[in-house]
Design an enzyme around this catalytic site. Structure first.
Site, PDB file in Angstrom:
ATOM      1  N   ARG A 283      44.984  10.686 -23.052  1.00 13.08           N
ATOM      2  CA  ARG A 283      43.485  10.030 -24.366  1.00 13.08           C
ATOM      3  C   ARG A 283      43.902  11.346 -25.365  1.00 13.08           C
ATOM      4  NH1 ARG A 283      38.441  13.237 -20.845  1.00 13.08           N
ATOM      5  NH2 ARG A 283      39.323  15.520 -21.592  1.00 13.08           N
TER       6      ARG A 283
ATOM      7  N   TYR B 263      10.332  -1.167  -5.944  1.00 11.53           N
ATOM      8  CA  TYR B 263      10.540  -2.635  -6.902  1.00 11.53           C
ATOM      9  C   TYR B 263      12.677  -3.276  -6.217  1.00 11.53           C
ATOM     10  CZ  TYR B 263       8.596  -1.564 -11.343  1.00 11.53           C
ATOM     11  OH  TYR B 263       8.270  -0.659 -12.223  1.00 11.53           O
TER      12      TYR B 263
ATOM     13  N   LYS C 253      31.013  22.406 -23.312  1.00 13.66           N
ATOM     14  CA  LYS C 253      30.358  21.454 -24.291  1.00 13.66           C
ATOM     15  C   LYS C 253      29.102  20.378 -23.776  1.00 13.66           C
ATOM     16  CE  LYS C 253      33.674  18.893 -21.353  1.00 13.66           C
ATOM     17  NZ  LYS C 253      34.781  18.555 -21.485  1.00 13.66           N
TER      18      LYS C 253
ATOM     19  N   MET D 193      11.289   4.988 -12.732  1.00 11.35           N
ATOM     20  CA  MET D 193      11.740   5.495 -14.376  1.00 11.35           C
ATOM     21  C   MET D 193      11.033   6.952 -14.273  1.00 11.35           C
ATOM     22  SD  MET D 193      10.392   4.724 -17.981  1.00 11.35           S
ATOM     23  CE  MET D 193      11.820   2.848 -18.107  1.00 11.35           C
TER      24      MET D 193
END
Length: 366
Positions: free
Chosen positions: A137, A254, A39, A307
């Site tokens: 679940r 940053y 998956k 980023m």
């Protein structure tokens, strides 16, 4: 494919290691069949590459989350058995029949819809029954499955899923095992499956008829706290774009969260959170985050991962140890996916499935 000469980072995927891991897991449960969870696009590494390697190694049964993933597996392995773990998408039975996919049915409503679809179309493909033994679940509750067992249609598989198999001493494991044994007794003659990657390493013989490892195939450690028995599968390397110096008291990145305590040097590499190098691995004055291996030495990430760029503290290395254009390792020898995840406050699963698309991607061992 981004050319290596232009890429900020390169990702190497070793298909031979995936196959070797599958064979090692199959040997742990020599009686049951060993399937494979593929998956999330084979945990981010690519169904189109991973499934043929697993099929060649001997895998015959695959597990995906959605029918679209199942169609990709079918294209890569035409003769495989493919189960769709998230069940039957309402009103989309034809999507399963079109690619011979087997939904994992987890409610009486799903079972009724699948039976109606088969009756209306004559489709005779298999389906699995999912019984919830403690995850809360997906799946029928234990009492629900036992109460309806005699009236339910035949299934090709009955299964449940461990919640805490990576914690061998957790009491829920014992409760789930006992509950699943009741389920198996209620569906005699139906193949049964419980074990995921970590379940294969529990003390009891719990293979039943089919095991379905996932993360261990891709190099994740199924035995947390102990040495990893699996071969590493991925290597992520980033290119050094620049080597910068900074004075004592200057900040890096940053938010000015990382301050130079002394004059320092930093390798700026062309990878960031847009590439799946998680921002949560950032460092600050009061926190160490991710590591990189630069010229064979472990070095700390400095400041916030941005980023497209990450700064690495190389002040302890000789000045000629790293230059513009060199490659540094972010995942690989001594920096496995579980360690990378731990330093980012997460798990190896998220590291793998977050890997981005801007890499020069190399597949070996296929």
């Amino acid at each position: 494919m981004i050319p290596e000469a232009e890429a900020g980072a390169r990702l190497t995927i070793d298909l031979a290691a995936i196959a070797a891991n599958w064979r090692a897991l199959a040997r742990r449960a020599p009686g049951p069949e060993c399937g494979a969870a593929v998956k999330a696009d084979a945990y981010g590494l690519g169904i189109a590459a991973a499934v043929p390697a697993l099929r060649k190694a001997g895998c015959r049964t695959f597990f995906v989350a959605f029918p679209g993933e199942g169609a990709a597996v079918r294209a890569a392995a035409p003769d495989a058995v493919v189960y769709v773990l998230n069940g039957l998408v309402a009103g989309r039975g034809e999507a399963y029949a079109a690619h011979d996919l087997r939904p994992v049915l987890g409610s009486l409503e799903e079972i009724a819809e699948w039976s109606a679809f088969q009756h209306a179309t004559g489709w005779g493909g298999g389906a699995a029954l999912h019984v919830d033994t403690g995850m809360t679940r997906l799946g029928l509750r234990l009492e629900e499955a036992l109460a309806h067992a005699a009236a339910l249609p035949p299934f090709s598989l009955v299964m449940s899923h461990f919640a805490c198999a990576d914690q061998p001493a957790h009491p829920l494991n014992t409760r789930q095992i006992a509950a699943f044994r009741q389920v198996r007794a209620a569906f005699p003659g139906t193949p049964a499956s419980l074990c995921n990657s970590s379940g294969l390493f529990l003390p009891d013989d719990l293979g039943f008829d089919l095991v379905r490892p996932g993360i261990a195939l891709y190099g994740g450690n199924p035995t947390p706290g102990r040495p990893n028995p699996m071969a590493p599968v991925v290597r992520l390397e980033a290119r050094v774009i620049a080597v910068r110096t900074a004075r004592a008291g200057e900040c890096v990145g940053y938010g000015a969260t990382w301050t130079c305590r002394a004059p320092g040097r930093f390798a700026i590499v062309g990878v960031g959170y847009a590439d799946g190098f998680l921002r949560a691995g950032s460092s600050a004055d009061d926190r160490d985050g991710a590591l990189a291996r630069v010229a064979g030495h472990p070095c700390r990430v400095a400041g916030r991962i941005s980023m497209d760029l990450t700064a690495i503290d190389v002040g302890a290395l000789p000045e000629d140890a790293v230059r513009r254009g060199d490659w540094v390792e972010l995942i690989g020898d001594g920096l496995g996916i579980d360690e990378v995840g731990r330093r980012a406050g997460t798990i190896g699963y998220e590291v793998l499935t977050s890997l981005g698309r801007r890499y020069n991607k190399r597949v070996t061992g296929g």
